[in-house]
Design an enzyme around this catalytic site. Structure first.
Site, PDB file in Angstrom:
ATOM      1  N   VAL A 299     -11.007   1.788  -6.104  1.00 12.98           N
ATOM      2  CA  VAL A 299     -11.593   2.552  -5.005  1.00 12.98           C
ATOM      3  C   VAL A 299     -11.591   4.039  -5.328  1.00 12.98           C
ATOM      4  CG1 VAL A 299     -11.284   3.210  -2.579  1.00 12.98           C
ATOM      5  CG2 VAL A 299     -11.025   0.832  -3.272  1.00 12.98           C
ATOM      6  N   ALA A 300     -10.535   4.497  -5.989  1.00 11.47           N
ATOM      7  CA  ALA A 300     -10.462   5.911  -6.350  1.00 11.47           C
ATOM      8  C   ALA A 300     -11.539   6.301  -7.337  1.00 11.47           C
ATOM      9  CB  ALA A 300      -9.082   6.219  -6.942  1.00 11.47           C
ATOM     10  N   GLU A 304     -18.144   6.129  -3.396  1.00 11.11           N
ATOM     11  CA  GLU A 304     -18.914   5.408  -2.385  1.00 11.11           C
ATOM     12  C   GLU A 304     -19.983   6.288  -1.727  1.00 11.11           C
ATOM     13  OE1 GLU A 304     -14.824   3.565  -2.600  1.00 11.11           O
ATOM     14  OE2 GLU A 304     -15.639   5.580  -2.456  1.00 11.11           O
ATOM     15  N   ASP A 346     -56.576  20.942 -11.014  1.00 13.48           N
ATOM     16  CA  ASP A 346     -58.018  21.011 -10.831  1.00 13.48           C
ATOM     17  C   ASP A 346     -58.379  22.457 -10.513  1.00 13.48           C
ATOM     18  OD1 ASP A 346     -60.620  20.290 -10.597  1.00 13.48           O
ATOM     19  OD2 ASP A 346     -60.370  18.954  -8.884  1.00 13.48           O
ATOM     20  N   ASP A 627     -58.320  15.172  -6.249  1.00 14.68           N
ATOM     21  CA  ASP A 627     -58.803  14.957  -4.891  1.00 14.68           C
ATOM     22  C   ASP A 627     -59.807  13.814  -4.782  1.00 14.68           C
ATOM     23  OD1 ASP A 627     -60.901  16.096  -6.210  1.00 14.68           O
ATOM     24  OD2 ASP A 627     -61.036  17.882  -4.943  1.00 14.68           O
ATOM     25  N   GLU A 696      -6.933  11.705  -7.434  1.00 25.55           N
ATOM     26  CA  GLU A 696      -6.691  10.368  -6.896  1.00 25.55           C
ATOM     27  C   GLU A 696      -6.188   9.404  -7.967  1.00 25.55           C
ATOM     28  OE1 GLU A 696     -10.328   9.147  -5.106  1.00 25.55           O
ATOM     29  OE2 GLU A 696     -10.156  10.479  -3.372  1.00 25.55           O
ATOM     30  N   THR A 726     -13.483  12.558   4.667  1.00 27.70           N
ATOM     31  CA  THR A 726     -13.382  14.017   4.580  1.00 27.70           C
ATOM     32  C   THR A 726     -14.422  14.652   3.658  1.00 27.70           C
ATOM     33  OG1 THR A 726     -11.765  13.914   2.762  1.00 27.70           O
ATOM     34  CG2 THR A 726     -10.903  13.862   5.013  1.00 27.70           C
TER      35      THR A 726
END
Length: 912
Positions: A299-300, A304, A346, A627, A696, A726
């Site tokens: 997870v660290a 995510e 153009d 165009d 982490e 956070t």
């Protein structure tokens, strides 16, 4: 077609012949064509038409079948970044956080749906092409005229076309004459004439004066034509097929995010799997605890919030561009704009206003600069009166004059001079693309006059007089020299002449009327450049962006406009469509490599595709404007297809990734600047997000390396609170960061340059992350030691458990405090905080306030304490947090200052 110079390329003129011979040859050629198609002027028999419809299929455009919606959604759900988020969702669910897992799943599904919607643009482009085809057609079958469904037209049908009707299939005119608006195929707004006469010169089919094309519109006259091609075999069908074959590719950011996702997934998975044997064998942990901690390590490592943050940052860029007149249909296109190194533009309506204006006149009395404020003299007024008479304009009910832009400009100039009276029209010889002139026979109070206007090269040979006397060879040369000088500056030059006729001769043949004319003078017009374009071109040059003009217009006109707005040097090559067709791929690559800026005139859809492919093969990221229908394949092939919102066709808008609501080239440059800003901001919040992986992960490594003698400093739930709680709002706020100084003074980044590179990771993981890891780990250990802990003590239960909870809380709060410093530091990549200002991004300040309040809630609110395993810290612990943001920011500020100093020294040495 511009009337200032011969056709581009080396066209081969037909052998001269008498009018009778030419007419006989035309009849013989028409008879051969009808025989080849096995038809006649009486049309096909109904039974034969039905048989051909069965063989050839309906006269309609078809789209390739695509995979089903479910298959497309599944493909989006399993790409690498989505897979990474699935892992994150699973880990969140395993860790007991079902709401967070559900939120990640929602993000995955929303991104998949959005991607599938974007993949459907090709089908919508073909549907838009189909809208150009009329619902019904008038045909001759079995000798009588009837109205049938246009989709039932077949080869060999005899089709009738009148003013206001659309052409239902590609056909050849066999009777009559008409003017056709072919802008959807050629990009030129001026109607062109089509007659039964075979072309005198060999050229592309699109320029043949006796061919009609499906989807074009008759603006004047009527004709009978034999159908040559239907459905996907028509010119518009060929363009539809090209549009479907050309597939858009992933943007640089999309490719790099997938690459980074794979790397992060492998690193996280490797660390997680490695932790299980280390935890069980080296630290002596139970297998269940080792697996739980391995999940925390994973997870660290999983960011995510990366995908939703990127998506929302790009969405912010889309909103910013929309306010500036550029609507972006694909989020990733915002980032691609920032890496644009070549803009293929153009001319008409993009560099120019698409409004023809008379600039100056020449008569034997001299030159009058109307654009400079000079008043027309008597001779100029006389010439403008004749020019206004030789027009086909319609006055609508609201008083607005409608018609050819050139003729509208002549009428406006005559009105400004006070001579726009409308004489009685007796007869007319319409504009002929081969003769390149038009003549009207008009009656006014002074008598009956033949008024002629057209290309000077074609009108001058018909003139015998000027200023009341014979026209000498020297005077002809002088006039032609002036034409060449004006044309080279981008002016469109017309010669105006007249001849007095009596009423009995008003019905004479054309060649009897258009002779012995009196040259009145020259009119020079221009579709003026947009006033803001020159500054935009300068900004492109400062930013290292190359400019290539690709237009269907005349070569000299395109070159003149390019010079007026600052594109290209005096020796800039001018490449016509025929020149390009004669080049090999190697020659084209060499041309594009040798010259930074070019003008391609008379360009076909294949030519635009070929230029786009060549530039991409040379490593460029290109933006292509367009165009018309003919621009659709190139718009899809380019990295950024830019369609015109006002003058553009539905097909061009569907095929593009960006639409300019104001048709303005300057908006493209503003979009490139916004794209660069978004790209920089993406890098900024990636630095911010990645910087927190180190503090982490490092404590987990200390736990493993110490054999479990140092307890784990974070729980899985605390890691999730950081990654999805956070850090999210400050990361989003960094996506709104104002542009750094000098953003448009840097060259474009290379197509192969990674959004995440070595120096960026060194700054995120090493400098900012390493500083945070040292501060946070020190705070964790200090809290434990101050509370009486010794290495190896059991903190899972007993009197030290509360102390351990306080220590993990300090790790959590320490990372949050370092996040504040990292967020401020990440606001700039090279400049100092003083240059960008502390309060110039108020959203970041609100984001920091939110993460502080959220963190306080996690620590002091009892239900959240139990959920996240936190404990209220002592007052001295809170005071110890205050220096952390300043230290984290200060280390990075010092590093950026040293880098600026080294760069300045290198620049000084290089200049010396």
């Amino acid at each position: 077609m511009t009337a200032t110079a011969p056709r581009s390329g080396s066209l081969t003129p037909a052998a001269p012949s008498s009018p009778d011979d030419t007419e006989a040859e035309a009849r013989e050629d028409q008879a051969r064509l009808l025989a080849t198609l096995r038809t006649s002027l009486d049309g096909l028999a109904q039974r034969e038409a039905a048989r051909r419809l069965e063989v050839d299929g309906p006269n309609a455009l078809t789209a390739h079948r695509r995979s089903g919606l479910a298959a497309e959604v599944v493909s989006q759900l399993v790409h690498p970044l989505a897979a990474l988020l699935w892992v994150a969702a699973a880990l969140a669910a395993v860790s007991g956080s079902a709401p967070l897992a559900g939120a990640i799943v929602v993000v995955i599904l929303l991104n998949a749906v959005f991607a599938v919607i974007q993949e459907r643009h090709a089908e919508r482009a073909v549907e838009a092409l189909s809208s150009y085809l009329p619902a019904t057609a008038r045909v001759v079958r079995d000798g009588s005229t009837s109205v049938i469904a246009a989709r039932d037209l077949v080869r060999g049908d005899i089709m009738r076309v009148a003013e206001g009707e659309s052409v239902s299939a590609d056909a050849r005119v066999i009777e009559g004459s008409l003017r056709v608006n072919m802008s959807m195929l050629t990009g030129e707004s001026a109607p062109v004439s089509r007659t039964a006469s075979p072309p005198r010169e060999v050229g592309p089919p699109i320029e043949a004066g006796n061919l009609l094309f499906s989807g074009t519109t008759c603006t004047q006259g009527n004709a009978v034509a034999v159908v040559l091609a239907t459905g996907m075999r028509t010119e518009i069908g060929r363009i539809a097929a090209l549009s479907q074959r050309v597939r858009t590719e992933d943007s640089p950011l999309e490719r790099q995010v997938k690459r980074v996702a794979r790397i992060i997934a492998l690193v996280g998975l490797g660390l997680g799997l490695a932790f299980v044997p280390i935890g069980t064998l080296a630290a002596g942990l139970p297998l269940q605890d080792a697996v739980t901690f391995a999940i925390g390590l994973l997870v660290a490592n999983v960011p995510e919030g990366l995908l939703p943050t990127i998506t929302l940052a790009l969405a912010v860029g889309v909103r910013v561009l929309a306010r500036q007149g550029a609507i972006v249909k694909r989020l990733s296109a915002v980032e691609t704009l920032g890496s644009t190194s070549v803009i293929c533009t153009d001319k008409t309506g993009t560099l120019t206003l698409n409004q023809m204006q008379v600039q100056r006149t020449w008569t034997p009395g001299g030159t009058v600069d109307l654009a400079g404020g000079e008043a027309a003299d008597e001779r100029s007024r006389d010439m403008l009166r004749a020019a206004a008479a030789c027009t086909d304009l319609t006055t609508l009910g609201d008083g607005i004059v409608s018609g050819d832009p050139t003729e509208t400009a002549l009428r406006a100039a005559a009105e400004a001079a006070g001579v726009a009276d409308t004489p009685q029209r007796l007869a007319e010889f319409p504009f002929d693309p081969e003769l390149r002139r038009m003549t009207t026979i008009d009656r006014d109070p002074s008598g009956v006059w033949a008024h002629t206007k057209g290309a000077p090269e074609d009108v001058l040979p018909l003139c015998s007089y000027v200023d009341g006397g014979p026209l000498s060879a020297e005077e002809r040369d002088h006039v032609l020299a002036m034409v060449g000088t004006w044309a080279a500056t981008g002016l469109r030059v017309l010669a105006i002449a007249r001849r007095s006729l009596d009423g009995a001769r008003s019905g004479s043949p054309r060649d009897h009327v258009e002779r012995d004319l009196e040259l009145l003078g020259l009119v020079a017009m221009i579709d003026p450049p947009r006033p803001e374009v020159r500054d935009a071109v300068e900004r492109c040059h400062h930013a290292g962006i190359r400019l290539v003009v690709i237009t269907g217009d005349h070569a000299l006109t395109a070159q003149g406009i390019a010079r007026r707005v600052g594109i290209g040097a005096d020796d800039m090559p001018l490449i016509t469509g025929r020149d390009l067709d004669a080049m090999s791929e190697r020659q084209l690559d060499a041309l594009l490599t040798e010259h930074s800026e070019l003008v391609f005139a008379r360009s076909s859809p294949e030519a635009k595709l070929r230029i786009a492919d060549a530039l991409r093969s040379l490593g460029h990221v290109i933006a292509m404007t367009g165009d018309g229908v003919n621009d659709a394949p190139a718009l899809r092939r380019a990295d950024i297809g830019v369609a015109m919102g006002r003058s553009g066709t539905d097909v061009a808008r569907e095929s593009s990734t960006m639409i300019l609501t104001d048709d303005n080239f300057a908006s493209i440059v503003s979009a490139v600047q916004a794209g660069r800003q978004v790209y920089d901001n993406v890098r900024k919040f990636i630095v911010y997000i990645f910087a927190h992986a180190t503090p982490e992960v490092v404590p987990f490594l200390l736990y493993a390396l110490s054999g479990g003698r140092i307890p784990l400093p974070l729980t899985v739930m605390q890691i999730l609170a950081i990654d999805l709680g956070t850090e999210t709002l400050p990361a989003l706020a960094l996506g709104r960061e104002p542009a750094e100084p000098g953003l448009m003074d840097k060259p474009p980044r290379r197509r192969t340059q990674n959004v995440i590179d070595g120096p960026m990771l060194a700054r995120a993981w090493g400098l900012l992350g390493g500083t945070s890891a040292v501060l946070v780990t020190g705070l964790f250990l200090w809290t434990l030691v101050d509370g009486g802990w010794s290495p190896g003590d059991d903190v899972s239960r007993g009197p030290l458990h509360h102390l351990w909870e306080q220590a993990t809380t300090m790790t959590f709060l320490g990372i949050v405090a370092c996040q504040v410093g990292t967020a401020v530091a990440a606001r700039t990549q090279t400049a100092s905080l003083r240059e960008v200002g502390l309060t110039t991004n108020p959203m970041l300040l609100w984001g920091i306030a939110f993460e502080l309040v959220f963190s306080a809630g996690v620590v002091v609110v009892p239900p959240l304490q139990r959920l996240f395993g936190t404990a209220v810290p002592s007052p001295w612990m809170v005071l110890a947090l205050l220096p952390l943001p300043l230290v984290t920011w200060g280390v990075d500020e010092l590093d950026r200052g040293l880098r600026r100093r080294r760069r300045s020294l290198r620049t000084t040495v290089a200049n010396d």
